[in-house]
Write a protein that holds these residues in place. Structure first.
Motif, mmCIF file in Angstrom:
data_model
loop_
_atom_site.group_PDB
_atom_site.id
_atom_site.type_symbol
_atom_site.label_atom_id
_atom_site.label_comp_id
_atom_site.label_asym_id
_atom_site.label_seq_id
_atom_site.Cartn_x
_atom_site.Cartn_y
_atom_site.Cartn_z
ATOM 1 N N LEU B 57 0.848 -1.201 0.000
ATOM 2 C CA LEU B 57 0.000 0.000 0.000
ATOM 3 C C LEU B 57 0.884 1.252 0.000
ATOM 4 O O LEU B 57 0.636 2.200 -0.741
ATOM 5 C CB LEU B 57 -0.905 0.015 1.233
ATOM 6 C CG LEU B 57 -1.778 1.272 1.372
ATOM 7 C CD1 LEU B 57 -2.918 1.249 0.362
ATOM 8 C CD2 LEU B 57 -2.318 1.429 2.774
ATOM 9 N N ARG B 60 2.289 1.846 -3.353
ATOM 10 C CA ARG B 60 1.272 2.411 -4.263
ATOM 11 C C ARG B 60 0.992 3.868 -3.947
ATOM 12 O O ARG B 60 0.812 4.687 -4.841
ATOM 13 C CB ARG B 60 -0.037 1.617 -4.154
ATOM 14 C CG ARG B 60 0.057 0.252 -4.766
ATOM 15 C CD ARG B 60 -1.343 -0.330 -4.985
ATOM 16 N NE ARG B 60 -1.220 -1.642 -5.585
ATOM 17 C CZ ARG B 60 -1.378 -2.773 -4.912
ATOM 18 N NH1 ARG B 60 -1.708 -2.748 -3.640
ATOM 19 N NH2 ARG B 60 -1.229 -3.918 -5.520
ATOM 20 N N ASN B 61 0.931 4.181 -2.661
ATOM 21 C CA ASN B 61 0.678 5.572 -2.267
ATOM 22 C C ASN B 61 1.704 6.490 -2.924
ATOM 23 O O ASN B 61 1.367 7.553 -3.435
ATOM 24 C CB ASN B 61 0.793 5.742 -0.747
ATOM 25 C CG ASN B 61 -0.299 5.021 0.011
ATOM 26 O OD1 ASN B 61 -1.307 4.631 -0.561
ATOM 27 N ND2 ASN B 61 -0.098 4.822 1.290
ATOM 28 N N VAL B 62 2.951 6.068 -2.882
ATOM 29 C CA VAL B 62 4.022 6.896 -3.423
ATOM 30 C C VAL B 62 4.033 6.836 -4.953
ATOM 31 O O VAL B 62 4.117 7.864 -5.633
ATOM 32 C CB VAL B 62 5.385 6.457 -2.834
ATOM 33 C CG1 VAL B 62 6.530 7.208 -3.507
ATOM 34 C CG2 VAL B 62 5.405 6.687 -1.326
#
Lengths: 435, 166, 778
Positions: B57, B60-62
């Motif tokens: 996660l 993906r956030n980055v």
């Protein structure tokens, strides 16, 4: 390969070695390179900071903060390691000066980083380049490797007891990372969202340590300041604005390019003499003086000296030194739309006014430019921009609002003409705004 | 087990040791992985997460923050046309139009043979030599629409030259 | 920090230097609006709603990031500020759907309130709103993206608060979105949430972006009554607010949340507290008494008939075989009053000390160890404030979610030092200053290890000036004594002991033990009880296993089970009870109830008034929230049973003219039929309308008078606060066998027999089990 230009009015300090093969370390040394770093190593931190203060060198990223003062804010004693961070995330539309520095004089960036490190007592410096500059990153990486090989970087730089390491880093596409605290976030492997200030980077910066962040041009200037002496450097520029600046002149001029001119050089002269005037003999309509975020100037407003103070007095900003020249065949509404589209695309989304404001201005302008505008839209766009100004989490909101306000206020008639069905000279681009 | 070529894997092994904190390797690692794999696939996310030692996660956030990172395959040659102000003033849109015509695709489209993809992009830092494009990491500046077919042909030829001999 | 004085809106305020302006203002009653600011979570400065004007500062400043200093001057409401806030709301409303009439948050929405306050009533935009389909992330959590205002409360609550980190922010700019951690494609919004399913994200969401699987689209907030009571599941005893709505056969619970945050649990509530209330509406709920007919089947009966059959049999066994032939088993989830009454009924009406319950911790040993050492028992609140904590055994994250929350919060906000000694790996190690892993049988020797080993762990623990020692069910009997003895050598120490269920501690405190009266008073030395309890036997009764042994030998004539399921828990052979007349009071037809001769349908903890004691000894009031036709609280069932046995009800439950202090009026449920039933009994018995023996609080005076440690602060208790009990236990002479303690090890989604009747908890358990498998496969 970006073309180098030249003009007799130029004062070549930072660009002195451009086009001379100085990316090669031997050549760089031949051209006097690394002498300033060695001298600084002998003179010590206080001397360096005093020189920098006396040079009146102001931050070349856009805000124009005096570099020497910035360095002096870093605490002498720190439990956490201190860092130098070179901001080469050059992304402001209209700006391509750092591109040339990395290409032609990468060692000047390294040497400036070493000097900054000596000044604040840092052992590590980072050089961060935007992701698109891959070939420049490779040039920088080779330069860093060569400097290590020569012992200019490492545990004992220039054979001294002093350690200094340089680490290069690439971005991956984000204008916002040019904001100093967002840059640190990105370098720490996070989303490029700015940090709450205070604390300022000089106190709590990268990895929590005191950090000096300077624009690549500022850093590349540092060895030259040391070389020629602070007083001599300061004397080149105007009052409180030391030295030269790499002005990137783009848009509708005959000879676009990056010119190194003294701070305070007249803008009108810059456009009409240095850059050869308006392309095709057309008439000047407007000038964006310092990158896309700076408010537009009208032809009658450009007889000013290009330094931080004088441009500020004229109601705009010197910014990144990217002068974008617009001729009379250009639709200002479209220009405003293209500008806000950029900020809408680049807003990090963290705070409400910037995230939503850029989007609604873009939506309104898109429809407006497409010929479906309503009278209230003009006031609405102005209202949106006014309510973003000064209210956002970081300066990106201002960067989006300022030019918008400039266009709407100074070219209101052109907006009104769109409502009255006057043909737009760029009408064919209507559907092309970046998604 | 790694998704990457031995050379890239070795580079990424070294990359995490380069910084005071491993996590600093995240953004470059994603970009280098994309250079080889073509895009940030789920498998890339998983391996990068494991290499850095963070959750998927978090990766993906980055990853979704940075506009150069993509999550679908692009063409072998990704044509990025700048239409920002300096380029626009000097015909950036005309260049973009011409690429659309020649390649028969639009924004973020990929040609059927997978050779080219097209993207309208923000400022790429070549303002004084506008209009400009980037094909993968190569810059082409001071363009005119008529230069477009030649650029495309150049890359076609390059693809042929690089293709494994049948 | 030293206090500073500053001026806000012309008022002189004082606060410690460095206090956030927003906190200082809120404390002084000056409300500053904010979406992203949430006390205890990291600062964001993202919503820009809390902007204020600071004298001599150019831009408006965010009150959530401004720290106060001497002499500052602020203005928090002006035309300029109102305009800034209005503009921000207008921007939000550009995309935020105005579906308030059907939105779950309508009426409870902070954006709605702010819009009302700042009057952003006019839409500025022509463009259509961005629509996105709603996503179901888990059985518990739904996400409606267009409603999301990106305040990042949910991501912080999940990450910083819960240490789960299952929510992230993805994409950028206007495409930014909250994304869950599982089951999706990179770069696209994920679709599944792999987490503890606590629902805290839903709780903190200021708008209707995150909605609850169990509550969404069921009702409007204003149609509910909100009743604060205590969660019926684990032994932490969170305060929970039940949203209750009238239905045909009573009133139903439509929502459980943590609305007023005034309880012992502050911000916190776990999945069980939030979603595990639905057992009350289970179709398997018993709503009619059942009596075994001649054919051997249980068939519905009237209350009068069922009670008569049960009473007749109990009387018969008592007369013919004596009280020793009757067994009584109590519950971990009934109230203190019911437990007290049950043992009093057993001891004074049934004439037996054969009373026990399913013991989940050795509270008797704990009481014995602390005897004579007042002030050494810790409240749950102390886990959130103690500077140093030694956690030995247990797994709070799974079994004591509130304790885990308090420990995490304490470490995060107060930099408390958490020392963990455990034979397994537990998640709280992530917050620990130091960890000592023990062998499975290493617990008894821990004290000696700490004193003698000179390890880094021991040195760190011994260096602490004060210590909160929290220990798990690994300790029983003499081990408890020796651990407490080790701790008592320290100058400043407090203890907490972890048991399993909502009122496990209360069951032990109230004397559901064969050898101990309420307050751990030995039956052999009954003291004050001697005078009050007629016919009290000084001989210890049978433990639970002994009762079943006796039953198997045909020596147990009758067994009364209140809210327990020993047949399943102890794995009792079905034929063991063939010769025993079994009476069961329960909510469901459990394995035990299925064997009974008389089954009496009981009210759940959410359907009655009383008090419960959590494992830390904190007493709280439960309030009647829901109502179900046909069932009766265990308290009333016991009184009726006693009455049917011709017992002197007034001796059992003091009520009537002389006893007016117990019922202060607060005990009545919000919209219950409880008051009616009081009047029915009173009318039937020609008594004044003061109080009936069905009022459980009628025994509270007696509990306070007789039970050591239960001198309760009534004002606070009835005001809805938790009240710590000061043990002051008397020494226990004969300890019950420590091997009778059987920890249940219920996790985040299980709750003994009760949990099996909660569709929500079962769905969450299944869902998370599937997520774990998925992750393993990956």
């Amino acid at each position: 390969m970006p073309r180098l230009v030249s003009h007799p009015d130029e004062v070549k300090i930072v660009t002195r070695r451009f086009g001379m093969g100085a990316a090669d370390i031997e050549r760089y040394i031949e051209l006097g390179g690394y002498a300033s770093a060695k001298r600084c190593l002998q003179q010590g931190a206080d001397w360096i900071i005093n020189e920098m203060k006396a040079s009146n060198l102001r931050g070349r990223g856009g805000a124009g903060f005096p570099a020497g003062m910035k360095w002096s804010f870093v605490p002498k004693q720190s439990a956490k390691p201190k860092y130098v961070l070179v901001n080469g995330d050059e992304s402001e539309p209209g700006t391509c000066k750092d591109h040339l520095i990395f290409l032609h004089d990468p060692h000047a960036v390294i040497e400036g980083t070493i000097i900054a490190g000596l000044a604040i007592g840092a052992k590590v410096g980072f050089i961060y380049l935007r992701g698109e500059y891959r070939y420049l990153l490779e040039i920088m990486e080779k330069a860093v490797a060569d400097a290590y090989a020569r012992g200019f970087l490492g545990k004992n730089i220039f054979g001294s007891d002093t350690e200094f390491q340089v680490i290069t880093q690439t971005g991956a596409g984000a204008y916002e990372v040019g904001e100093e605290s967002a840059l640190m976030e990105s370098l720490e492997g996070k989303r490029g969202v700015p940090r709450i200030k205070p604390p300022f980077p000089a106190v709590v910066g990268l990895y929590g340590g005191p950090t000096v962040i300077n624009n690549a041009e500022t850093i590349a200037t540092v060895p030259h300041v040391i070389e020629m002496g602070a007083a001599a450097y300061a004397a080149v520029g105007s009052e409180r604005n030391g030295g030269t600046r790499l002005f990137g002149i783009s848009g509708h001029v005959e000879r676009p390019g990056v010119y190194e001119l003294p701070m305070g050089y007249n803008l009108k002269k810059m456009i009409y003499e240095v850059a050869g005037g308006i392309r095709g003999g057309r008439k000047l309509k407007a000038v964006v003086p310092g990158g896309s975020s700076t408010p537009v100037l009208l032809p009658e407003e450009i007889d000013i000296g290009m330094d931080f103070d004088q441009v500020g007095k004229a109601g705009s900003m010197l910014g990144s030194g990217g002068v974008v020249v617009i001729d009379d065949q250009t639709c200002i509404v479209e220009f405003a739309l293209r500008t806000i589209s950029f900020y809408q695309h680049e807003s990090c989304g963290w705070c409400i006014p910037c995230r939503e404001g850029t989007d609604w201005i873009k939506k309104s302008l898109t429809r407006f430019h497409a010929g479906f505008g309503e009278a209230k839209d003009i006031d609405n766009i102005q209202y949106l921009a006014e309510n973003m100004m000064g209210r956002t989490f970081c300066p990106l909101g201002d960067a989006a609002a300022m030019p918008t306000l400039g266009f709407v206020k100074k070219f209101r008639k052109e907006f009104e003409d769109h409502l009255n069905g006057k043909p737009c000279p760029f009408a064919k681009h209507v559907d092309l705004a970046v998604v | 087990m790694t998704l990457f070529s031995p050379r890239l894997a070795a580079r990424l092994d070294a990359l995490v040791e380069k910084y005071p904190l491993r996590r600093s390797a995240l953004v470059p690692m994603l970009l280098y992985a994309q250079d080889e794999i073509g895009y940030i696939s789920d498998a890339v996310v998983a391996e990068v997460a494991q290499r850095i030692g963070i959750t998927e996660l978090d990766v993906r956030n980055v990853a979704t923050y940075y506009s150069m990172l993509r999550f679908k395959p692009a063409g072998k040659y990704n044509v990025q046309v700048c239409t920002n102000i300096s380029c626009m003033l000097r015909g950036g849109y005309e260049i973009y139009e011409r690429f659309k015509e020649e390649l028969g695709i639009g924004h973020k489209g990929v040609t059927p043979d997978g050779l080219f993809s097209l993207e309208e992009v923000e400022c790429i830092g070549v303002c004084c030599w506008a209009p400009a494009i980037q094909v993968n990491y190569d810059f082409h500046d001071e363009l005119k629409p008529d230069l477009v077919p030649g650029i495309i042909d150049g890359y076609r030829g390059k693809a042929v030259a690089e293709a494994p001999h049948a | 920090m030293a206090d500073v004085t500053f001026i806000v809106d012309g008022k002189k305020l004082t606060a410690p230097a460095g206090t956030l302006l927003i906190d200082a203002c809120r404390k002084a009653g000056i409300e500053i609006p904010a979406f992203c600011y949430y006390p205890g979570l990291s600062l964001q400065a993202a919503c820009r709603m809390c902007v204020v004007r600071q004298e001599k500062v150019g831009k408006l400043q965010t009150a959530c990031t401004t720290t106060v200093a001497e002499g500052q001057v602020f203005i928090t409401e002006s035309a300029e500020i109102a305009q800034a806030r209005k503009a921000t709301i207008e921007l939000l409303l550009g995309n935020h759907p105005l579906d308030c009439p059907v939105c779950d948050a309508g009426g409870e929405c902070e954006l709605q309130d702010m819009t009302f306050k700042y009057g952003a009533g006019e839409s500025l935009y022509t463009e259509a709103k961005q629509h996105r389909e709603e996503q179901q992330w888990s059985p518990a959590v739904y996400y409606d993206r267009p409603r999301c205002i990106l305040c990042y409360r949910c991501t912080r609550m999940c990450g910083e608060g819960m240490d789960v980190w299952a929510l992230g922010v993805q994409n950028r700019g206007v495409r930014s979105v909250i994304a869950p951690n599982g089951g999706g494609q990179a770069g696209q919004s994920n679709s599944e949430l792999d987490c503890e399913q606590c629902g805290m994200c839903i709780d903190v969401c200021p708008v209707g972006a995150l909605t609850s699987g169990s509550y969404r689209y069921k009702t409007r907030p204003w149609e509910m009554n909100h009743v604060s009571t205590v969660c019926t599941h684990c032994a932490d005893g969170c305060k929970v607010t039940l949203g209750v709505r009238q239905v045909n056969d009573g009133s139903e619970i439509v929502r459980a949340d943590n609305r007023d945050k005034s309880g012992i649990n502050g911000d916190f509530l776990c999945a069980k507290g939030r979603f595990g209330f639905d057992f009350v509406d289970s179709p398997e709920r018993l709503t009619k008494p059942l009596v075994r007919n001649e054919a051997g089947d249980l068939e519905p009966a009237t209350w009068e008939h069922a009670l008569r059959v049960a009473a007749t049999k109990l009387k018969e066994v008592r007369e013919n075989k004596g009280g020793a032939a009757i067994g009584v088993i109590g519950s971990n989830q009934t109230t203190n009053e019911e437990n007290y009454l049950l043992q009093k009924f057993a001891r004074t009406v049934l004439n037996t000390n054969n009373i026990d319950h399913e013991r989940t911790a050795d509270y008797a040993a704990f009481a014995s160890a602390l005897a004579g050492h007042p002030g050494k028992a810790a409240s749950l609140r102390e886990a959130a404030t103690a500077p140093a904590i030694l956690l030995i055994g247990g797994n709070p994250t799974e079994e004591h979610p509130l304790l885990a929350w308090n420990l995490r919060t304490n470490v995060r906000l107060n930099r408390a030092r958490l020392y963990i000694a455990n034979s397994g790996e537990i998640k709280l190690e992530r917050q620990a200053t130091a960890v000592q892993h023990l062998s499975d049988d290493g617990y008894p020797a821990l004290g000696a290890y700490l004193d003698l080993s000179n390890s880094a762990f021991s040195k760190a623990v011994l260096a602490e000036a004060s210590l909160l020692v929290i220990f798990g069910q690994e300790y029983r009997g003499a081990q408890v004594a020796s651990l407490v003895e080790w701790g008592l050598k320290r100058a400043s120490v407090r203890f907490a002991y972890l048991g399993d269920y909502a009122n496990s501690r209360g069951a032990a405190d109230m004397g559901l033990l064969p050898n101990l009266l309420p307050g751990y008073v030995p039956v052999a030395e009954p003291g004050a009880f001697d005078a009050e309890y007629v016919g009290l036997s000084a001989t210890a009764g049978k433990t639970q296993p002994e009762m079943f042994d006796a039953a198997a030998k045909g020596e147990l004539g009758a067994l009364l089970v209140m809210g327990a399921n020993p047949v399943a828990k102890l794995g009792i052979d079905l034929i063991a009870l063939n010769n025993t007349f079994v009476i069961v009071q329960d909510i469901f037809l459990t394995e035990t109830a299925a064997l009974a001769d008389v089954v009496l349908p009981a009210a759940s903890l959410y359907e009655k008034t009383g008090t419960v004691t959590n494992t830390y000894g904190d007493v709280q009031l439960t309030r009647k929230a829901a109502d179900r036709a046909g069932v009766k609280p265990d308290f009333e069932i016991l009184v009726r049973l006693a009455e049917a046995m011709d017992a002197d009800v007034k001796r059992l439950v003091p009520f009537g003219k002389a006893c007016t202090t117990a019922d202060l009026g607060q005990s009545r449920g919000a919209n219950s039929g409880e008051a009616d039933r009081h009047s029915v009994w009173l009318a039937a018995n020609s008594l004044e309308w003061k109080m009936s023996p069905f009022d459980p609080l009628a025994v509270l005076d007696e509990i306070e008078r007789l039970v050591p440690g239960y001198a309760l602060d009534r004002t606070n208790l009835f005001g809805g606060n938790d009240v710590a009990t000061e043990p002051g236990f008397v020494p226990v002479s004969a300890l019950a066998g420590p091997d009778l303690v059987v920890p249940a090890h219920d996790g985040l989604f299980t709750s003994g027999t009760l949990g099996r009747y909660s569709p929500a908890l079962k769905a969450l358990a299944q869902y998370q089990a599937a997520e774990v498998v998925e992750t393993a496969v990956e």
